[in-house]
Design a protein around this motif. Structure first.
Motif, PDB file in Angstrom:
ATOM      1  N   GLN A  49     -16.702  14.283 -40.412  1.00 38.46           N
ATOM      2  CA  GLN A  49     -17.022  13.089 -41.188  1.00 38.46           C
ATOM      3  C   GLN A  49     -16.276  11.834 -40.756  1.00 38.46           C
ATOM      4  O   GLN A  49     -16.893  10.806 -40.521  1.00 38.46           O
ATOM      5  CB  GLN A  49     -16.726  13.348 -42.673  1.00 38.46           C
ATOM      6  CG  GLN A  49     -17.553  14.450 -43.271  1.00 38.46           C
ATOM      7  CD  GLN A  49     -17.087  14.794 -44.679  1.00 38.46           C
ATOM      8  OE1 GLN A  49     -16.148  14.190 -45.208  1.00 38.46           O
ATOM      9  NE2 GLN A  49     -17.721  15.773 -45.292  1.00 38.46           N
ATOM     10  N   HIS A  50     -14.941  11.920 -40.696  1.00 42.54           N
ATOM     11  CA  HIS A  50     -14.146  10.704 -40.518  1.00 42.54           C
ATOM     12  C   HIS A  50     -14.429  10.017 -39.176  1.00 42.54           C
ATOM     13  O   HIS A  50     -14.910   8.882 -39.157  1.00 42.54           O
ATOM     14  CB  HIS A  50     -12.656  11.012 -40.674  1.00 42.54           C
ATOM     15  CG  HIS A  50     -11.858   9.840 -41.145  1.00 42.54           C
ATOM     16  ND1 HIS A  50     -10.505   9.917 -41.331  1.00 42.54           N
ATOM     17  CD2 HIS A  50     -12.197   8.574 -41.464  1.00 42.54           C
ATOM     18  CE1 HIS A  50     -10.050   8.737 -41.741  1.00 42.54           C
ATOM     19  NE2 HIS A  50     -11.061   7.919 -41.829  1.00 42.54           N
ATOM     20  N   ALA A  51     -14.114  10.679 -38.076  1.00 45.10           N
ATOM     21  CA  ALA A  51     -14.334  10.070 -36.760  1.00 45.10           C
ATOM     22  C   ALA A  51     -15.815   9.784 -36.491  1.00 45.10           C
ATOM     23  O   ALA A  51     -16.154   8.687 -36.028  1.00 45.10           O
ATOM     24  CB  ALA A  51     -13.734  10.937 -35.660  1.00 45.10           C
ATOM     25  N   PRO A  52     -16.739  10.711 -36.786  1.00 44.22           N
ATOM     26  CA  PRO A  52     -18.156  10.422 -36.537  1.00 44.22           C
ATOM     27  C   PRO A  52     -18.663   9.188 -37.287  1.00 44.22           C
ATOM     28  O   PRO A  52     -19.496   8.443 -36.766  1.00 44.22           O
ATOM     29  CB  PRO A  52     -18.870  11.685 -37.011  1.00 44.22           C
ATOM     30  CG  PRO A  52     -17.878  12.771 -36.798  1.00 44.22           C
ATOM     31  CD  PRO A  52     -16.556  12.129 -37.165  1.00 44.22           C
ATOM     32  N   GLY A  53     -18.144   8.944 -38.484  1.00 46.21           N
ATOM     33  CA  GLY A  53     -18.567   7.763 -39.233  1.00 46.21           C
ATOM     34  C   GLY A  53     -18.256   6.472 -38.493  1.00 46.21           C
ATOM     35  O   GLY A  53     -19.094   5.559 -38.431  1.00 46.21           O
TER      36      GLY A  53
END
Length: 157
Positions: A49-53
């Protein structure tokens, strides 16, 4: 004590994924940057979630005047490169290794992960930095991803 909006970014030596060293004060000088920090590369929330966002919304950040997006983690440069490559980050997000945790300590945002076998890591947070000064800093209050998500940071720009 954690730094806050209005404070200067601390000076600490970190590594880019090409293994070159850079001082964080120089890294953020003269530009508008978004920084998000994660407890660890390849960990579930960070990778799913965090980096892909931030990778997916990189164009939206650029459209709002952000010069560069940085992902910082207390991992070595080899791990950060493998993670960036695996996420297909390309030039959208610059992955930075804070291998010794010096930047994380200077920010006052250490996380004691010893109970999980992780040692000292970074808390999950996101910051907007303009010419070396922290303009916004959102530190996650717990294990979730809310105030430091790409969407949340975009809403502050």
């Amino acid at each position: 004590m954690p730094l806050k909006a209005g404070d200067k970014v601390p000076s600490a030596t970190v590594n880019k994924t090409d293994l070159s060293e850079v001082d964080t004060a120089d890294l953020f000088k003269g530009k508008k940057a978004v920084v998000f920090a994660v407890p660890g590369a390849f960990t579930p929330t960070c990778s799913a979630q965090h980096a892909p966002g931030f990778i997916q919304k990189a164009r939206d950040f650029k459209a709002k005047g952000v010069d560069e997006i940085f992902c910082i983690s207390v991992n070595d440069a080899f791990v950060m490169k493998a993670w960036a490559d695996g996420l297909k980050a390309g030039d959208d997000v610059t992955f930075i290794a804070d291998g010794n945790g010096d930047f994380t300590k200077a920010m006052g945002l250490e996380l004691d992960g010893r109970g999980f076998g992780l040692g000292t890591r970074s808390q999950r947070y996101a910051a907007v930095i303009e010419d070396g000064t922290i303009k916004e800093l959102a530190v996650e209050p717990g294990g979730g991803l809310t105030c430091s998500s790409a969407e949340a940071v975009l809403s502050t720009l």
